[in-house]
Design a protein around this motif. Structure first.
Motif, PDB file in Angstrom:
ATOM      1  N   ASP B   1       0.534  -1.035  -0.567  1.00 57.02           N
ATOM      2  CA  ASP B   1       0.031   0.119   0.149  1.00 57.02           C
ATOM      3  C   ASP B   1       1.343   1.176  -0.010  1.00 57.02           C
ATOM      4  O   ASP B   1       1.806   1.688   0.732  1.00 57.02           O
ATOM      5  CB  ASP B   1      -1.062   0.110   1.005  1.00 57.02           C
ATOM      6  CG  ASP B   1      -1.931   0.621   1.217  1.00 57.02           C
ATOM      7  OD1 ASP B   1      -2.694   1.220   1.618  1.00 57.02           O
ATOM      8  OD2 ASP B   1      -2.059   1.633  -0.067  1.00 57.02           O
ATOM      9  N   VAL B   2       0.860   1.789  -1.119  1.00 60.61           N
ATOM     10  CA  VAL B   2       1.168   3.510  -1.098  1.00 60.61           C
ATOM     11  C   VAL B   2       1.482   3.580  -0.273  1.00 60.61           C
ATOM     12  O   VAL B   2       0.454   4.269   0.558  1.00 60.61           O
ATOM     13  CB  VAL B   2       0.703   4.025  -2.631  1.00 60.61           C
ATOM     14  CG1 VAL B   2       1.688   3.177  -3.004  1.00 60.61           C
ATOM     15  CG2 VAL B   2      -0.301   4.139  -3.015  1.00 60.61           C
ATOM     16  N   LYS B   3       2.188   5.177   0.208  1.00 57.53           N
ATOM     17  CA  LYS B   3       2.307   5.889   1.616  1.00 57.53           C
ATOM     18  C   LYS B   3       2.993   6.964   1.691  1.00 57.53           C
ATOM     19  O   LYS B   3       3.956   7.502   0.997  1.00 57.53           O
ATOM     20  CB  LYS B   3       2.511   4.717   3.131  1.00 57.53           C
ATOM     21  CG  LYS B   3       1.721   4.118   3.764  1.00 57.53           C
ATOM     22  CD  LYS B   3       1.976   3.605   5.278  1.00 57.53           C
ATOM     23  CE  LYS B   3       0.890   2.952   6.335  1.00 57.53           C
ATOM     24  NZ  LYS B   3       1.662   2.705   7.263  1.00 57.53           N
ATOM     25  N   ALA B  92       1.578  15.691   0.878  1.00 56.59           N
ATOM     26  CA  ALA B  92       0.751  15.289  -0.429  1.00 56.59           C
ATOM     27  C   ALA B  92       1.919  14.855  -1.127  1.00 56.59           C
ATOM     28  O   ALA B  92       3.124  15.226  -1.323  1.00 56.59           O
ATOM     29  CB  ALA B  92      -0.132  15.565  -1.075  1.00 56.59           C
ATOM     30  N   SER B  93       2.381  13.624  -2.276  1.00 58.50           N
ATOM     31  CA  SER B  93       2.926  13.671  -3.143  1.00 58.50           C
ATOM     32  C   SER B  93       2.385  12.811  -4.596  1.00 58.50           C
ATOM     33  O   SER B  93       1.166  12.448  -4.565  1.00 58.50           O
ATOM     34  CB  SER B  93       4.085  12.047  -2.969  1.00 58.50           C
ATOM     35  OG  SER B  93       3.205  11.069  -2.904  1.00 58.50           O
ATOM     36  N   SER B  94       3.123  13.181  -5.672  1.00 62.08           N
ATOM     37  CA  SER B  94       2.107  12.970  -7.006  1.00 62.08           C
ATOM     38  C   SER B  94       3.372  11.989  -8.043  1.00 62.08           C
ATOM     39  O   SER B  94       4.418  12.783  -7.491  1.00 62.08           O
ATOM     40  CB  SER B  94       1.742  13.351  -7.343  1.00 62.08           C
ATOM     41  OG  SER B  94       2.207  14.663  -8.222  1.00 62.08           O
ATOM     42  N   THR B 104      -1.537  11.832  -3.486  1.00 71.04           N
ATOM     43  CA  THR B 104      -1.712  11.393  -2.359  1.00 71.04           C
ATOM     44  C   THR B 104      -1.464  12.102  -0.746  1.00 71.04           C
ATOM     45  O   THR B 104      -0.593  12.285  -0.904  1.00 71.04           O
ATOM     46  CB  THR B 104      -1.250   9.992  -2.253  1.00 71.04           C
ATOM     47  OG1 THR B 104      -0.936   9.262  -3.359  1.00 71.04           O
ATOM     48  CG2 THR B 104      -1.296   8.882  -1.571  1.00 71.04           C
ATOM     49  N   PHE B 105      -1.816  11.965   0.646  1.00 67.48           N
ATOM     50  CA  PHE B 105      -1.549  12.605   1.184  1.00 67.48           C
ATOM     51  C   PHE B 105      -1.380  11.983   2.154  1.00 67.48           C
ATOM     52  O   PHE B 105      -1.745  10.386   2.499  1.00 67.48           O
ATOM     53  CB  PHE B 105      -3.222  14.352   1.966  1.00 67.48           C
ATOM     54  CG  PHE B 105      -3.511  14.954   0.876  1.00 67.48           C
ATOM     55  CD1 PHE B 105      -4.058  13.948  -0.216  1.00 67.48           C
ATOM     56  CD2 PHE B 105      -2.687  16.097   1.090  1.00 67.48           C
ATOM     57  CE1 PHE B 105      -4.297  15.924  -1.437  1.00 67.48           C
ATOM     58  CE2 PHE B 105      -3.115  17.321   0.233  1.00 67.48           C
ATOM     59  CZ  PHE B 105      -4.226  17.235  -0.716  1.00 67.48           C
TER      60      PHE B 105
END
Lengths: 113, 114
Positions: B1-3, B92-94, B104-105
């Motif tokens: 799961d991305v985090k 957040a990242s993208s 994704t926060f």
């Protein structure tokens, strides 16, 4: 100058009803329009998004309707459930690798049992 | 799961203190962002970074700075905290390219400045 405006500011809906949240934007160069959902104690998460080449996108109970001429888009939640109670943010951006999202102020949805 | 992980969920600091908010992502994302969330004001972009050692000002950069020495880590720095910086801070990242707009926060860091 607020580039993305949400309405209403808060919304209370009965279980099973339809929740409708509206968003208006100003920059005609925007071409990507997502909705983010945030539960208490969590960060926002992407719910559904649309690009202006279609007027509607549906994912399960969630639908985005897009009106390019009016510069508006809306989120419809069908058969609203108490678990849908959250804060919803609309956003907009130009497409491209180095673009950035402009968010609306958010709206708190409460779905009553 | 991305985090996206924000190391501090709750902080209480005093006026004038230097504050570091740390954010780490494990998705090898190029882009990282710091937002501030306040009731009635929504999400406002403070700073963002499209690459290591690179930073750009967002809409409300005053009173903040950032550091990105490694791709996975983006730090927000309050050089001298003030009471009006009491807020929820979201990292957040993208990814780059077509995924640049899918953020994704993290869960947020709630900062109180006394």
């Amino acid at each position: 100058q607020q580039q993305v405006k949400q309405s209403p500011q808060s919304l209370i809906v009965q279980k099973g009803g339809i929740s409708i949240i509206n968003c208006a934007y100003e920059n005609t160069a925007f071409d990507y329009f997502p909705w983010y959902q945030q539960f208490p104690g969590k960060g926002p998460a992407l719910l559904i998004a649309i690009r202006p080449d279609v007027s509607e996108k549906k994912e399960g109970r969630f639908t985005i309707s897009f009106n390019k001429s009016a510069k508006q888009f809306s989120l419809h939640i069908m058969d609203s459930q108490p678990g849908d109670s959250a804060t919803y943010f609309c956003a907009a951006s130009m497409d491209g690798a180095n673009s950035k999202l402009t968010f609306g102020k958010g709206i708190t949805l409460s779905v009553r049992p | 799961d991305v985090k996206v992980t924000q190391s501090s969920r709750y902080l209480v600091k005093r006026t004038g203190e230097k504050v570091f908010l740390e954010c780490v992502q494990d998705m090898d994302h190029e882009n990282m962002f710091w937002y501030r969330q306040d009731p009635g004001l929504g999400l406002r972009l403070i700073y963002f970074s499209y690459d290591v050692k690179m930073k750009e000002k967002g809409d409300i950069p005053e009173g903040y700075s950032v550091s990105r020495e490694k791709k996975e880590r983006f730090s927000l720095i309050l050089e001298s905290a003030s009471t009006n910086q009491t807020s929820m801070y979201l990292c957040a990242s993208s990814s780059g390219g077509s995924g640049a707009n899918v953020l994704t926060f993290g869960a947020g860091s709630r900062l109180t400045v006394l």
